[in-house]
Motif scaffolding. Structure first.
Motif, mmCIF file in Angstrom:
data_model
loop_
_atom_site.group_PDB
_atom_site.id
_atom_site.type_symbol
_atom_site.label_atom_id
_atom_site.label_comp_id
_atom_site.label_asym_id
_atom_site.label_seq_id
_atom_site.Cartn_x
_atom_site.Cartn_y
_atom_site.Cartn_z
ATOM 1 N N LEU A 12 67.346 -17.548 -15.803
ATOM 2 C CA LEU A 12 67.575 -17.255 -17.284
ATOM 3 C C LEU A 12 67.208 -18.253 -18.282
ATOM 4 O O LEU A 12 67.330 -19.633 -18.019
ATOM 5 C CB LEU A 12 69.065 -16.992 -17.487
ATOM 6 C CG LEU A 12 69.591 -16.722 -18.733
ATOM 7 C CD1 LEU A 12 69.281 -15.383 -19.264
ATOM 8 C CD2 LEU A 12 71.340 -16.930 -18.532
ATOM 9 N N VAL A 13 66.336 -17.924 -19.356
ATOM 10 C CA VAL A 13 65.651 -18.873 -20.316
ATOM 11 C C VAL A 13 66.019 -18.138 -21.696
ATOM 12 O O VAL A 13 65.918 -17.098 -21.884
ATOM 13 C CB VAL A 13 64.320 -18.986 -20.038
ATOM 14 C CG1 VAL A 13 63.572 -17.999 -19.989
ATOM 15 C CG2 VAL A 13 63.829 -20.213 -20.874
ATOM 16 N N GLN A 14 66.175 -19.039 -22.815
ATOM 17 C CA GLN A 14 66.040 -18.472 -24.093
ATOM 18 C C GLN A 14 64.594 -18.407 -24.680
ATOM 19 O O GLN A 14 63.726 -18.703 -24.120
ATOM 20 C CB GLN A 14 66.879 -19.355 -25.056
ATOM 21 C CG GLN A 14 68.345 -19.727 -24.738
ATOM 22 C CD GLN A 14 68.837 -20.593 -25.928
ATOM 23 O OE1 GLN A 14 68.363 -21.450 -26.229
ATOM 24 N NE2 GLN A 14 70.102 -20.343 -26.093
ATOM 25 N N ALA A 15 64.602 -17.163 -25.397
ATOM 26 C CA ALA A 15 63.464 -17.060 -26.133
ATOM 27 C C ALA A 15 62.790 -18.128 -26.644
ATOM 28 O O ALA A 15 63.451 -19.088 -27.203
ATOM 29 C CB ALA A 15 63.829 -15.946 -27.272
ATOM 30 N N GLY A 16 61.506 -18.329 -26.555
ATOM 31 C CA GLY A 16 60.717 -19.480 -26.922
ATOM 32 C C GLY A 16 60.550 -20.599 -25.557
ATOM 33 O O GLY A 16 59.834 -21.359 -25.764
ATOM 34 N N GLY A 17 61.496 -20.371 -24.769
ATOM 35 C CA GLY A 17 61.405 -21.089 -23.429
ATOM 36 C C GLY A 17 60.351 -21.073 -22.496
ATOM 37 O O GLY A 17 59.431 -20.333 -22.745
ATOM 38 N N SER A 18 60.280 -21.887 -21.387
ATOM 39 C CA SER A 18 59.302 -21.708 -20.363
ATOM 40 C C SER A 18 60.008 -21.394 -19.103
ATOM 41 O O SER A 18 60.864 -22.180 -18.724
ATOM 42 C CB SER A 18 58.464 -22.862 -20.605
ATOM 43 O OG SER A 18 57.507 -22.890 -21.602
ATOM 44 N N LEU A 19 59.123 -20.976 -18.335
ATOM 45 C CA LEU A 19 59.445 -20.936 -16.740
ATOM 46 C C LEU A 19 58.073 -20.817 -15.883
ATOM 47 O O LEU A 19 56.999 -20.761 -16.524
ATOM 48 C CB LEU A 19 60.074 -19.601 -16.303
ATOM 49 C CG LEU A 19 61.839 -19.564 -16.615
ATOM 50 C CD1 LEU A 19 62.124 -18.200 -16.250
ATOM 51 C CD2 LEU A 19 62.474 -20.706 -15.957
ATOM 52 N N ARG A 20 58.162 -21.576 -14.717
ATOM 53 C CA ARG A 20 57.047 -21.368 -13.827
ATOM 54 C C ARG A 20 57.651 -20.861 -12.619
ATOM 55 O O ARG A 20 58.486 -21.218 -11.991
ATOM 56 C CB ARG A 20 56.495 -22.748 -13.459
ATOM 57 C CG ARG A 20 55.250 -22.887 -12.685
ATOM 58 C CD ARG A 20 54.659 -24.262 -12.394
ATOM 59 N NE ARG A 20 55.328 -24.852 -11.410
ATOM 60 C CZ ARG A 20 54.866 -25.734 -10.540
ATOM 61 N NH1 ARG A 20 53.626 -26.287 -10.909
ATOM 62 N NH2 ARG A 20 55.396 -26.397 -9.679
ATOM 63 N N LEU A 21 56.924 -19.700 -12.129
ATOM 64 C CA LEU A 21 56.998 -19.011 -10.986
ATOM 65 C C LEU A 21 56.064 -19.508 -10.063
ATOM 66 O O LEU A 21 54.836 -20.024 -10.406
ATOM 67 C CB LEU A 21 56.789 -17.561 -11.226
ATOM 68 C CG LEU A 21 57.622 -16.804 -12.313
ATOM 69 C CD1 LEU A 21 57.465 -15.303 -12.356
ATOM 70 C CD2 LEU A 21 59.062 -17.091 -12.063
#
Length: 125
Positions: A10-19
């Protein structure tokens, strides 16, 4: 070929994740490694693909400039760095591998023979 996807959350809009997508088995130079996503009630949507021979990459228009697909050959792992995430990026993300694909066919999920389990990405507004 076995694929293991991870990194959703779960991340806020504008944030980042790496799959991450760890591959085992015979993923030789003829393979394309792709990411697809599926939102509730929708079909699989192409996100990005990387050709293991040469490293060419292709992206859907909806993620171009925000997502980056890359690989670590030593770890036999493909990554999807997702920046500037939007609520509409919310979906289950799948990694997939296909052999001997031509450029015109990389966009279609039906051309990928091997799939990992999905990892859920939720972007809150």
């Amino acid at each position: 070929v076995q694929l293991q996807a991870s990194g959703g959350g779960l991340v806020q809009a504008g944030g980042s994740l790496r799959l991450s997508c760890a591959a085992s088995g015979r993923t030789g130079s003829r393979f394309h490694m792709g990411w697809f996503r599926q939102a509730p009630g929708k079909e699989h949507e192409f996100v990005a693909v990387l050709k293991t021979s040469g490293g060419s990459t292709y992206y859907s228009d909806s993620v171009k400039g925000r997502f980056t697909i890359s690989r670590d050959n030593a770890k036999n792992t493909v990554y999807l760095q997702m920046n500037s995430l939007k609520p509409e990026d919310t979906a289950v993300y799948f990694c997939a591998a296909g052999a001997g694909l031509i450029l015109s066919s990389v966009w279609s999920a039906t051309n990928y023979a091997y799939w990992g389990q999905g990892t859920l990405v939720t972007v809150s507004s």
